[in-house]
Design a protein around this motif. Structure first.
Motif: not given
Ligand code: PLV
Length: 322
Positions: A68, A70-71, A169-171, A173
């Protein structure tokens, strides 16, 4: 400049500060883990740096990442440090200035699809080539290991907190946070998982009793915009005390604005979601409802993010009338 010649991690140890304004709101010390001060502007470099470092050590010569924003920023930074090229796939919602920043750092950026899930499909195709490493933004044990270091750091900075708040988000973190809590012997510390209405893939999974796919992402918190959550987080939430909370975008914008005033720091809505646990009374409500008892201190993961400017915050302020 590729200058990573040792096994030193690519992330930095971040400060943990007590926030006076946030502590005053809840009536107990609130500590902020300032992941927004990482070199790639978010916590992502912890996990992604770890994954990329291992991959390059094992002979990978091209980093491919779907993101999105930041990754992708983290993968770009890691690739530059490790002296390999990076190709990043982002959806149309990733701001132009974030794309520019990645390009300035030397990455090739491909814009594909309306949401991150569509960009991810393209990235997977490219990463199938030999010598290429797929950097998923949240789904890999190296990523969770890397993210868990923020908790091992906190364990050296303060005594055991009574609750940890982070956004989902996707989890990835939250997987790292829970793994970290378990690794330092803090397995009894509950976590509050913050999401925004229109990106609540974890909350939807808990309600359905299984991982489900949202029809789309309507929240402004595009960095939380994964249509389904990691099965790993769904599994971890069966072993660890997790409170899942969802707030509307207006509350998130308010949190970003108040945080900018309180701490002179600009963070994305994805991070405002975690801060809103204090600003919008989520922690207080959990206490009043008897779900969180004897809270004497809390940690909020200030996950950061690049996709925010004064102009964007101003636009959201008008849009939501806050
Ligand atoms: N952002 C991912 C997924 O986007 C990305 O590609 O950058 N806070 C910030 C600032 C983030 O950028 C993200 C994830 C999160 C929180 C949530 O982390 P997660 O996905 O590991 O739960 C679609």
């Amino acid at each position: 400049m590729g200058d990573q010649t040792t096994d030193q991690p690519l992330h930095v140890a971040t400060p943990l500060i007590q926030s006076q304004p946030l502590s005053e709101i809840v009536g107990f010390p609130v500590y902020l883990k300032l992941e927004n001060t990482q070199p790639s502007a978010s916590f992502k470099i912890r996990g992604i740096g770890n994954l990329c470092q291992k991959a390059v050590k094992n002979g990978s010569h091209h980093i491919v990442c779907s993101s999105g924003g930041n990754a992708g920023m983290a993968a770009t930074y890691a690739a530059r440090k490790l002296n390999v090229p990076a190709t990043i796939f982002v959806p149309e919602t990733t701001p132009e200035f974030t794309v520019r920043r990645m390009e300035q750092e030397g990455a090739t950026v491909n814009i594909h699809g309306k949401v991150w899930d569509e960009a991810n499909e393209q990235a997977l195709k490219m990463a199938a080539q030999p010598g290429h490493t797929m950097v998923h933004p949240f789904e890999h044990p190296d990523i969770w290991d890397g993210h868990s270091t923020m908790i091992t750091e906190i364990a050296n900075q303060i005594a055991k907190p009574d609750v940890v708040v982070a956004s989902v988000g996707g989890g990835g973190l939250m997987c790292g946070v829970i793994q970290g809590l378990q690794s330092v012997g803090w397995e009894d510390v509950p976590v509050v998982a913050m999401e925004t209405k229109g990106a609540e893939s974890f909350n939807a999974a808990l309600s359905a009793g299984k991982v489900v796919t949202l029809p789309g992402i309507t929240s402004i918190a595009k960095s939380l915009g994964s249509k389904s959550v990691s099965p790993q987080l769904f599994e971890l939430s069966k072993q660890h005390k997790v409170f899942s909370e969802v707030l509307p975008d207006a509350e998130i914008v308010k949190a970003c604005l108040r945080f900018a005033d309180d701490h002179r720091m600009l963070v994305e809505p994805a991070c405002g979601a975690a801060l809103a646990a204090v600003y919008s009374g989520v922690l207080k409500k959990l206490q009043q409802d008897g779900k969180l008892n004897n809270v004497k201190s809390a940690v909020i993961i200030v996950c950061g993010g690049s996709s925010v400017t004064m102009e964007l915050l101003d636009k959201w302020k008008t849009q939501f009338g806050v």
